[in-house]
Design an enzyme around this catalytic site. Structure first.
Site, PDB file in Angstrom:
ATOM      1  N   ARG A   1       0.811  -1.225   0.000  1.00 44.82           N
ATOM      2  CA  ARG A   1       0.000   0.000   0.000  1.00 44.82           C
ATOM      3  C   ARG A   1       0.842   1.272   0.000  1.00 44.82           C
ATOM      4  NH1 ARG A   1      -2.834  -1.093   5.496  1.00 44.82           N
ATOM      5  NH2 ARG A   1      -0.674  -1.690   5.831  1.00 44.82           N
TER       6      ARG A   1
ATOM      7  N   ASP B   1       4.351  23.170  15.512  1.00 45.00           N
ATOM      8  CA  ASP B   1       4.746  22.589  14.234  1.00 45.00           C
ATOM      9  C   ASP B   1       4.550  23.641  13.153  1.00 45.00           C
ATOM     10  OD1 ASP B   1       5.341  20.101  15.269  1.00 45.00           O
ATOM     11  OD2 ASP B   1       3.488  19.159  14.626  1.00 45.00           O
ATOM     12  N   ASN B   2       5.550  23.795  12.274  1.00 36.99           N
ATOM     13  CA  ASN B   2       5.491  24.738  11.159  1.00 36.99           C
ATOM     14  C   ASN B   2       5.694  23.974   9.862  1.00 36.99           C
ATOM     15  OD1 ASN B   2       5.375  26.819  13.070  1.00 36.99           O
ATOM     16  ND2 ASN B   2       7.582  27.104  13.054  1.00 36.99           N
TER      17      ASN B   2
ATOM     18  N   ARG C   1      15.468  29.815   2.098  1.00 42.25           N
ATOM     19  CA  ARG C   1      14.763  30.272   3.304  1.00 42.25           C
ATOM     20  C   ARG C   1      15.776  30.258   4.436  1.00 42.25           C
ATOM     21  NH1 ARG C   1       9.182  30.624   2.755  1.00 42.25           N
ATOM     22  NH2 ARG C   1       8.346  29.578   0.914  1.00 42.25           N
TER      23      ARG C   1
ATOM     24  N   HIS D   1      17.701  31.909   9.680  1.00 38.76           N
ATOM     25  CA  HIS D   1      16.883  32.484  10.733  1.00 38.76           C
ATOM     26  C   HIS D   1      17.271  31.929  12.097  1.00 38.76           C
ATOM     27  CE1 HIS D   1      14.244  34.113   7.676  1.00 38.76           C
ATOM     28  NE2 HIS D   1      14.064  32.907   7.167  1.00 38.76           N
TER      29      HIS D   1
ATOM     30  N   LYS E   1      15.042  23.288  16.625  1.00 35.63           N
ATOM     31  CA  LYS E   1      14.152  22.860  15.546  1.00 35.63           C
ATOM     32  C   LYS E   1      14.436  21.406  15.183  1.00 35.63           C
ATOM     33  CE  LYS E   1      13.880  27.453  13.464  1.00 35.63           C
ATOM     34  NZ  LYS E   1      14.182  28.277  12.280  1.00 35.63           N
TER      35      LYS E   1
ATOM     36  N   HIS F   1      19.300  28.724  11.170  1.00 34.21           N
ATOM     37  CA  HIS F   1      18.854  27.644  10.305  1.00 34.21           C
ATOM     38  C   HIS F   1      18.382  28.199   8.967  1.00 34.21           C
ATOM     39  CE1 HIS F   1      15.581  24.994   8.723  1.00 34.21           C
ATOM     40  NE2 HIS F   1      16.575  24.143   8.807  1.00 34.21           N
TER      41      HIS F   1
ATOM     42  N   TYR G   1       8.721  21.457  10.288  1.00 34.69           N
ATOM     43  CA  TYR G   1       9.635  21.454  11.423  1.00 34.69           C
ATOM     44  C   TYR G   1       8.917  21.785  12.717  1.00 34.69           C
ATOM     45  CZ  TYR G   1       9.886  26.408  10.069  1.00 34.69           C
ATOM     46  OH  TYR G   1       9.576  27.698   9.710  1.00 34.69           O
TER      47      TYR G   1
ATOM     48  N   ASP H   1      13.518  37.917  16.973  1.00 37.91           N
ATOM     49  CA  ASP H   1      13.781  37.382  15.644  1.00 37.91           C
ATOM     50  C   ASP H   1      15.106  37.917  15.105  1.00 37.91           C
ATOM     51  OD1 ASP H   1      13.132  35.907  13.367  1.00 37.91           O
ATOM     52  OD2 ASP H   1      12.175  37.619  12.405  1.00 37.91           O
TER      53      ASP H   1
END
Length: 157
Positions: free
Chosen positions: A18, A42-43, A54, A57, A67, A114, A127, A138
């Site tokens: 399956r 969770d992102n 990306r 950060h 993370k 990251h 992540y 930030d």
């Protein structure tokens, strides 16, 4: 004991006619790998084009984040840059290819920036993070910082 360096995890897949099943996260498996972190969110991101960058950060204390990253669809080159000023590896990075087919995960501890670049179109990355987003904490590093010297695998380069 919390891992203080990036850790690559290979999740076991259970396959049959399956398809397959995998545990995305197991506290027991994480603890065995030295990851004693409470994840609170969770992102997930989606990138249309190959070569989408990306990052890099991070969040500063008191809202610094660890993370746990994996690729849901497609593949990425994932980077963790040590930004701990007193660390012997300050400014150095770890690069790991994460693929949806392979199921690899990268644990990025607190004290690391990251980022990633997509290696194909239509990539999804998920992540877990150990702290909620705090705009006042930030931070980021420009993707092509000459001191860090990441060689991003960009299309046409």
């Amino acid at each position: 004991m919390v891992a203080n360096v990036p850790v690559l995890l290979n999740r076991r897949r259970f396959a049959d006619a399956r398809g397959w099943f995998v545990e995305n996260y197991s506290e027991t498996s994480a603890l065995r790998a030295g990851i004693d972190v409470r994840f609170v969110q969770d992102n997930q991101s989606f990138s249309v084009a190959e070569g989408t960058i990306r990052g890099l950060h991070f969040q500063r204390p008191p809202h610094a984040q660890a993370k746990l990253v994996h690729c849901v669809r497609g593949s990425i080159m994932d980077y963790a840059v040590d930004i701990r000023r007193r660390s012997p590896t300050y400014g150095q990075y770890v690069a790991v290819k994460l693929t949806a087919n392979g199921g690899e995960q990268l644990f990025v501890p607190v004290g690391f920036a990251h980022g990633f670049v997509t290696l194909e179109p239509d990539v999804e990355v998920a992540y877990k993070v150990s702290g909620l987003y705090a705009p006042d904490c930030d931070g980021g590093i420009v993707w092509n910082d000459p001191v860090i010297g990441i060689k991003w695998p960009l299309p046409g380069s």
